[in-house]
Scaffold this motif. Structure first.
Motif: not given
Length: 188
Positions: A84-94
């Motif tokens: 019922v929910q699809f979570g996507v979380c891209p992470f970028r290093w600063d």
């Protein structure tokens, strides 16, 4: 002691970035935004919210389960329950801030029947324990059901593709049947 890297959902100019809630109405724009974030990311995390994960004691994961057994348990549950929910979380290093920046997106999805497919109605199980869990974490059931992005199961997709193929071939055959023979016209 290992060096721990901090995580941040702060926007580079200051402030915080909220989780992007994606429904049918903003799907295309959100997908483009997510693609850009994924291309620039160092890694991506995926999470699913389902109508349940285990409905029998034998499906519970155990610490001593081999990876293939754990996979089969999860596979069995995934085939039985709906996402019922699809979570996507891209992470970028600063490196200048010494932290990761997260760009979380939650896609509300709901298996509504929008194509005229044959076969049994779309049924799925929703366990009370899952409803309790989702409610505890402020899951928006209205957004899911009324604005959730539609999807097809693999079986439904195959049926839809067969229907489209047969309609296309039938239309192509009809166009050949109505084709007139060319007539030679003398040029004077």
């Amino acid at each position: 002691m290992p060096l721990l890297r901090p995580f941040s959902t702060d926007v580079p100019g200051g402030g915080s970035m909220a989780v992007k809630q994606v429904t049918r109405s903003n799907f295309n724009a959100a997908l483009e935004s997510l693609r850009a974030c994924v291309e620039e990311s160092d890694f991506v995390v995926v999470d699913l919210e389902m109508t349940d994960v285990t409905s029998a004691p034998w499906r519970d994961p155990f610490e001593f389960d081999r990876s293939d057994v754990r996979y089969l348990k999860l596979k069995d549950s995934a085939e039985k329950f709906a996402v019922v929910q699809f979570g996507v979380c891209p992470f970028r290093w600063d490196s200048s801030k010494g932290s990761f920046f997260a760009h979380p997106h939650n896609f509300y999805i709901f298996p509504r029947k929008e194509l005229p497919l044959h076969g049994p109605p779309d049924d799925f199980l929703w366990q009370v324990t899952s409803i309790d869990f989702l409610t505890k974490y402020q899951f928006d059931f209205n957004a899911c059901i009324y604005e959730g992005i539609s999807y097809l199961s693999r079986e439904q997709e195959g049926e839809a593709l067969k229907g489209l193929s047969s309609e296309y071939l039938e239309g192509l055959a009809n166009s050949f049947c109505n084709f007139e023979e060319p007539v030679d016209t003398p040029i004077a």
